[in-house]
Enzyme design. Structure first.
Site, PDB file in Angstrom:
ATOM      1  N   CYS A  21      -4.831   2.601  -3.562  1.00  0.00           N
ATOM      2  CA  CYS A  21      -3.581   3.097  -2.965  1.00  0.00           C
ATOM      3  C   CYS A  21      -2.440   2.126  -3.176  1.00  0.00           C
ATOM      4  CB  CYS A  21      -3.751   3.388  -1.473  1.00  0.00           C
ATOM      5  SG  CYS A  21      -4.988   4.617  -1.138  1.00  0.00           S
ATOM      6  N   GLN A  69      -4.603  -4.814   7.236  1.00  0.00           N
ATOM      7  CA  GLN A  69      -5.627  -5.738   6.739  1.00  0.00           C
ATOM      8  C   GLN A  69      -5.576  -7.077   7.481  1.00  0.00           C
ATOM      9  OE1 GLN A  69      -7.975  -4.850   4.736  1.00  0.00           O
ATOM     10  NE2 GLN A  69      -7.150  -2.943   3.952  1.00  0.00           N
ATOM     11  N   LYS A 115     -10.618   0.043  10.664  1.00  0.00           N
ATOM     12  CA  LYS A 115     -10.912  -1.135   9.846  1.00  0.00           C
ATOM     13  C   LYS A 115     -11.386  -2.310  10.702  1.00  0.00           C
ATOM     14  CE  LYS A 115      -7.392   0.003   6.363  1.00  0.00           C
ATOM     15  NZ  LYS A 115      -8.131   0.659   5.287  1.00  0.00           N
ATOM     16  N   HIS A 137       0.871  -1.183   0.000  1.00  0.00           N
ATOM     17  CA  HIS A 137       0.000   0.000   0.000  1.00  0.00           C
ATOM     18  C   HIS A 137       0.912   1.240   0.000  1.00  0.00           C
ATOM     19  CE1 HIS A 137      -2.790   2.943   1.844  1.00  0.00           C
ATOM     20  NE2 HIS A 137      -3.774   2.130   1.534  1.00  0.00           N
ATOM     21  N   ASP A 166       3.077  -4.079   8.217  1.00  0.00           N
ATOM     22  CA  ASP A 166       1.849  -3.313   8.001  1.00  0.00           C
ATOM     23  C   ASP A 166       0.692  -4.285   8.241  1.00  0.00           C
ATOM     24  OD1 ASP A 166      -0.476  -2.263   6.967  1.00  0.00           O
ATOM     25  OD2 ASP A 166       0.362  -1.725   5.011  1.00  0.00           O
TER      26      ASP A 166
END
Lengths: 409, 144
Positions: free
Chosen positions: A364, A201, A224, A121, A198
């Protein structure tokens, strides 16, 4: 897992959009919020809004307890060894930028390498591009396999003893790929690099254990996973965080302030300059309670099932291209696709007219779009409140979209 | 099920411009070259104009994007060709009003562009329609 009961906890889902019951398939962009989270914000503002860590008064104590209590919940949620390792930030972007500005500036120099991948991303690309430019380091990319996965062989070939930082997403927001973070962390450590993850998600959808992964930093966003926007977390190993300089200076993060020099508070507060995100953290704590009551393993299983169900049905539509791993067992709960020559925006507009919300665009991830050789894609992403009926509506919508544009293409 | 609402957006003339774009390509040695993209969605346009003595003598575009952005670019090149720069900018202002759902000056014939009126009812798509016009404005203003 009783999805109908869960859906009742998300009042926003019970509405019509453009004359049709809403089907929300954009949780990878931002999730909806359960009642308990909305109520936690309301209770804070109705009952104990005050600044933290300073007041002698009762509301101040209550607010501090709420804020620090949320930190304890995050610590348990990701199995950090101490709540000092949990720093509240605006979101994943700020967390990664903090690592790049603080750890990166102090430890990366000319001739060093930073390693990321082609699926990242933008928030896990640009901070490293900037760091590389400032320090004269080289930014290297691990290539992708044809199915959108990473091979450990490629990781081994890219990471070298010159590599100071490896930063990789745990789950791809486009391909749905779940990356072998534990193994990659080991490769990073063998080469003397730190591992940044990261987790934007991943954390909302599966059990994360930062000690088991053995990563050095882990970043994720509250919004999220049912929490409000504007709250996120940077986890870092205590030994590293202790050596790092703060990025923001001001109130809340200081120990003693002199005319020319000041000293910083202990962890984690030295990284939390200014009045912190009190309501956001309390909301994140409530979201964690909500998810844990259902069980992260249950949520992951449910999303895997939905992804497999969706991929199966979608594959039968002529002209459908699905990106990422073909094996549903190897991917998280989202499906990114293109339908014939219908542009994703046009597709998303037709689906919206049917009450179905999906994402269309580059997500993104422009370097990944280039790798896929497309300018944009459509994405349906699932969360604990989605059902097979939602996917049936999506499939019907896709078939109608094809019909609608059949004269054109 | 009815697509009546959608039909106000995807008018036949728009789909025709999308499928058979007019003035597609690039002018070699054009006096004005502009690249613009819509960073939120990835649509991009490469617009070349041949402007001489305050007159848009030739206009061509290339790029990629949705039906609305590409049809709008096609229609724009068609309508500004042969106009003065001032008229082209004036048209851009009228188009902007149209997209915002405002009353607009209908004394100037915008040809096929009237078909884009329906976009005003789809706020998420207005930026698609205005991309080419913004590129043109930027280009001719830099030229001055």
């Amino acid at each position: 897992m009783n999805v109908n009961e869960i859906r009742r906890q998300f009042p926003i889902l019970d509405q019509e959009v453009n004359g049709h019951p809403l089907v929300y398939l954009d949780s990878a962009a931002t999730s909806q919020k359960p009642l308990s989270v909305i109520q936690s914000l309301s209770e804070y503002y109705h009952g104990y809004n005050a600044n933290v860590h300073r007041g002698v008064h009762t509301l101040g104590t209550k607010a501090t307890d709420g804020y620090e209590g949320a930190r304890e919940k995050v610590k348990n949620f990701i199995n950090a060894s101490s709540s000092e390792e949990v720093i509240f930030m605006r979101g994943t972007t700020t967390a990664i930028n903090t690592v790049a500005s603080s750890y990166g500036s102090a430890n990366v120099g000319e001739g060093d390498e930073i390693v990321i991948t082609h699926m990242e991303h933008h928030s896990n690309i640009i901070p490293w591009q900037q760091l590389a430019k400032e320090t004269g380091a080289t930014l290297k990319y691990v290539p992708l396999q044809a199915d959108g996965t990473l091979s450990l062989e490629d990781v081994r070939n890219t990471v070298t003893p010159q590599t100071k930082i490896v930063s990789i997403m745990m789950v791809s927001n486009v391909l749905g790929t779940m990356n072998p973070i534990k193994e990659i962390t080991q490769i990073a450590h063998e080469n003397g690099a730190v591992m940044v993850v990261d987790g934007a998600q991943a954390a909302p959808h599966m059990k994360v254990d930062v000690q088991d992964l053995n990563c050095d930093f882990f970043a994720f966003s509250g919004h999220k996973m049912g929490a409000p926007t504007g709250i996120g977390v940077l986890y870092g190993k205590k030994a590293l965080l202790n050596k790092m300089e703060p990025v923001e200076f001001g109130g809340e993060m200081i120990d003693f302030v002199g005319l020319q020099e000041s000293t910083w508070k202990e962890l984690p507060w030295k990284f939390e300059g200014g009045t912190p995100i009190i309501a956001g953290a309390i909301g994140l704590g409530a979201a964690i309670d909500f998810l844990e009551a259902i069980g992260l393993d249950e949520i992951e299983k449910h999303e895997h099932h939905l992804a497999a169900y969706a991929m199966d049905k979608m594959s039968s539509i002529e002209g459908m291209t699905i990106y990422g791993p073909k094996d549903p067992g190897k991917r998280a709960g989202l499906v990114t696709f293109n339908l014939s020559d219908v542009h994703p925006h046009d597709l998303a507009t037709v689906l919206d007219s049917e009450g179905i919300a999906i994402r269309a665009g580059h997500h993104c991830a422009q370097p990944l779009m280039k790798w896929l050789n497309v300018s944009s894609t459509a994405r349906a992403s699932f969360y604990l409140y989605n059902t097979e009926e939602d996917i049936d509506r999506l499939i019907a919508g896709l078939v109608k979209t094809k019909e609608y544009f059949s004269d054109v293409f | 099920m009815s697509f009546n609402n959608l039909d106000t957006l995807y008018r036949q003339v728009i789909m025709d411009h999308y499928k058979n774009p007019r003035n597609k390509g690039a002018i070699e040695d054009g006096s004005v070259t502009i690249d613009m993209n819509n960073p939120t969605c990835g649509d991009r346009i490469h617009l070349t104009l041949d402007v001489e003595d305050g007159l848009v003598k030739e206009a061509k575009f290339d790029g990629e994007g949705c039906s609305i952005s590409m049809a709008s670019a096609s229609m724009m090149t068609q309508v500004i060709k042969g106009q003065t720069v001032d008229t082209a900018l004036n048209m851009s202002g009228i188009f902007s009003d149209m997209m915002l759902g405002k009353e607009y000056d209908d004394s100037i014939d915008l040809g096929d562009i009237e078909a884009l009126q329906g976009v005003a009812k789809f706020p998420a798509r207005i930026k698609c329609a205005t991309l080419a016009w913004k590129a043109m404005e930027k280009g001719v203003k830099e030229e001055e």
